[in-house]
Write an enzyme that holds these catalytic residues in place. Structure first.
Site, PDB file in Angstrom:
ATOM      1  N   ASP A  65       0.807  -1.225   0.000  1.00 23.57           N
ATOM      2  CA  ASP A  65       0.000   0.000   0.000  1.00 23.57           C
ATOM      3  C   ASP A  65       0.842   1.278   0.000  1.00 23.57           C
ATOM      4  O   ASP A  65       0.307   2.370  -0.205  1.00 23.57           O
ATOM      5  CB  ASP A  65      -0.981   0.006   1.171  1.00 23.57           C
ATOM      6  CG  ASP A  65      -0.272   0.125   2.524  1.00 23.57           C
ATOM      7  OD1 ASP A  65       0.962   0.257   2.550  1.00 23.57           O
ATOM      8  OD2 ASP A  65      -0.967   0.086   3.550  1.00 23.57           O
ATOM      9  N   ASP A  90      -6.937   2.198   2.483  1.00 19.69           N
ATOM     10  CA  ASP A  90      -6.283   1.453   3.563  1.00 19.69           C
ATOM     11  C   ASP A  90      -7.317   0.987   4.576  1.00 19.69           C
ATOM     12  O   ASP A  90      -7.290  -0.161   5.033  1.00 19.69           O
ATOM     13  CB  ASP A  90      -5.242   2.335   4.262  1.00 19.69           C
ATOM     14  CG  ASP A  90      -3.978   2.525   3.439  1.00 19.69           C
ATOM     15  OD1 ASP A  90      -3.818   1.809   2.432  1.00 19.69           O
ATOM     16  OD2 ASP A  90      -3.158   3.383   3.811  1.00 19.69           O
TER      17      ASP A  90
END
Length: 202
Positions: A65, A90
């Protein structure tokens, strides 16, 4: 601590990673969308009962990420929308994994705790993880650092991923839930202390 180690490791491979992403003609926002898609696929693995593979995939996908931010900084494409998109995805990725676990438990997956405990625990962890992230975002909106506390996102990822791979995810939910509640308290306490210090300075 885990997040610091991850950043240190990424710093050593930053240049080749950026070159590869540029060669693939990927944009930071597209990487964010790809990451969300992989998170949904990971949740499906967990829900279907492939918890060991799902746990491994969760850790690996979550570790990716930072690539969107890395590419954005390296190419000068940093935008407020991109930062907001990254943070939102996220949170969604974490919720997806926990929802996958919740479905897995409801469908009769292997459990160490009674179902009457596991399902409320999973729901509590989802709610508490959202509140932990919200307190951080709200504090930073008030110009106060909000990353205080025991259970940062990186620690949550490792705990849940390891629990899934070892088929003890429902047991891991107990310390996760307690640590998340403590983390909420720690962040609120830090904000209160910082606010009192700022008031005295004035």
């Amino acid at each position: 601590m885990i997040e610091t180690w991850g950043r240190s490791l990424l710093a050593h491979v930053e240049l080749p990673v950026v070159r590869c992403l540029l060669w693939l003609r990927l944009t930071p926002n597209l990487i964010s969308w790809i990451g969300l898609g992989l998170a949904v696929a990971t949740a499906c693995l967990i829900a279907a009962g492939w918890t060991r593979w799902g746990g491994l995939a969760y850790i690996l996908v979550s570790g990716l990420d930072s690539l969107d931010g890395l590419l954005a900084r390296s190419t000068g494409r940093v935008t407020r929308y991109g930062a907001c998109l990254d943070s939102t995805f996220d949170r969604l990725s974490e919720i997806c994994a926990l929802l996958g676990l919740l479905i897995h438990l409801q469908l009769g997956g292997p459990m160490r705790l009674p179902l009457s405990w596991s399902i409320p625990l999973t729901a509590a962890v989802i709610g508490a993880s959202v509140v932990v992230s919200y307190v951080k975002a709200r504090a930073e909106g008030l110009d106060i650092p909000g990353k205080a506390g025991w259970l940062q996102r990186s620690e949550r990822i490792v705990l849940l991923g390891a629990g899934l791979m070892l088929n003890v995810a429902d047991v891991v939910l107990v310390p996760m839930c307690l640590a998340l509640l403590v983390t909420i308290g720690q962040r609120l306490h830090y904000v209160a202390r910082h606010d009192r210090g700022t008031a005295r300075d004035k």
